[in-house]
Design an enzyme around this catalytic site. Sequence first.
Site: not given
Length: 498
Positions: A204, A278, A312, A409
């Site tokens: 997906k 991840e 990331c 983040e």
Amino acid sequence: MNEVTKETYKPTSPNSKLDFASVWEYAPAPESASHAEVKNKYELFIGGKFVKPSSGNYFESTNPANGEVITEFAEASKSDVNKAVKAARKAFEGEWSSISAKERGKYLYRIARMIQERAREFAVLESMDGGKPIRESRDVDIPLVAAHFFYYAGWADKLEYAFPGQKPEAVGVCGQIIPWNFPLLMLAWKIAPALACGNTVVLKPAETTSLTALKFAELVQEAGLPDGVVNIVTGAGETGAEIVNHKDIDKIAFTGSTGVGKLIQRSLAGTDKKFTLELGGKGAMIVFEDAPIDQAVEGIINAIFFNQGHVCCAGSRLLVQEGVADTVMQKLKDRMESLIVGDPLDKNTDVGAINSQGQFETINKYLKIALDEGADVYQSTCNIPENGYFVRPTLLSNVSQSNRVVQEEIFGPVLTIQTFRTADEAIQKANNTPFGLAGGVWTDKGSKIFKVGSGLRSGVVWANTYNKFDPTSPFGGYKESGVGREGGLHGLGAYLKF
Ligand code: NAI
Ligand code: MG
């Protein structure tokens, strides 16, 4: 638009010594999009065919640089996911398992070559749907996609040599959920090793960037891959959750936010599904006084403004040794001033569009938090387009370790800057967040590279460079940055059982 502007934030220093804009004006250099064919609507790719979603629902995908609707994707519900898993199971137990490993490798080589042949088309579509500069999708994303397929193609018939003395076997049906920051590259990271090991997949893509995944589905059809080996279902988080919770999936591979990663890990607890996660990061870059400063500045620019900071492993925190802090800061500001922010399809653009309205709001929320926390907010003075989601390259100084902008983040072109005196202090500050995905160190001394490299609790540590990727190298995180490794031999092992 709720945009944080230079006016709102009053840069703290008069900044740049150089007025780049008046010295150096670039004429627009737009990449042509005429060769990139986009349909009005894309169906689900299940069992080798494009099929309508059972709900009959579709959702729009826009170009974040101008707000224009590009196309529509089908919304896959529980029954569609079920159909896709059945198709993947049938292929796994049938045709895909019966062909030789060498033949499996050939399919992957074919896919790699087809990607290379259509690299330009894929690059344009990636930039249109996701907002990243064409220079990056053309020079980084798509070549790496091909490189991953080539690399894992080579392993397909050599698994016993990769893991000598063991009898590696495919895991089975893999559910794969990917984010919007490197859409086709994340697909390659997931699909190439899975197929090389003899698995079948239900993947997906992210809801804002599904276009290249469906183009990839067309390519899979043309490559003649047996039906059901690759299935692509589009939709948002609910579709992802249907994949995670499906009983007949043997492994889940997820890349995305730490929040969703935690949810997934909870759902998988107590099941016998294998998984790799991840997740997010808050990469620190450590610059010592003996570093080649100009090289470091260039590396830092690449580490945080590359792909609008939607990375990331982005280097979103700069730790600079006190003696060179002022110099580094000034050079950074000068270099930031020369960055071109704008149309992702323009070949001169350095910083493209923020991927979605949601992400745009998140970044602006953090800029407000930075102000509330007492940070000095510096933004480059560049012009940005009136429409679309753009954020000027931003530097946050006068921040402390406990500030939210240092701990959380942001996932945008925003860099925090702190200073340190000793290597131990730098390591301690670098490790002091919930994440541990990547880091960087700049110094003239190999000994410092080893000291810092072994002190950082990070999956990747780059030395005198940043954001360099290679399919042979494992990638993954410590702490809240994830579980397991992708890439290289480690990534191969994650798709096998022994
Ligand atoms: P997200 O984690 O919600 O989305 C990533 C993928 O997971 C998408 O395909 C999404 O549809 C899917 N998903 C969402 N909810 C799910 C669920 N409950 N079960 C299964 N799949 C689900 O990330 P989002 O909201 O787009 O971004 C939020 C933040 O996440 C960003 O600000 C950034 O900090 C971080 N992020 C990190 C990424 C990374 O590469 N580590 C990539 C994207 C976002
Ligand atoms: Mg889009």
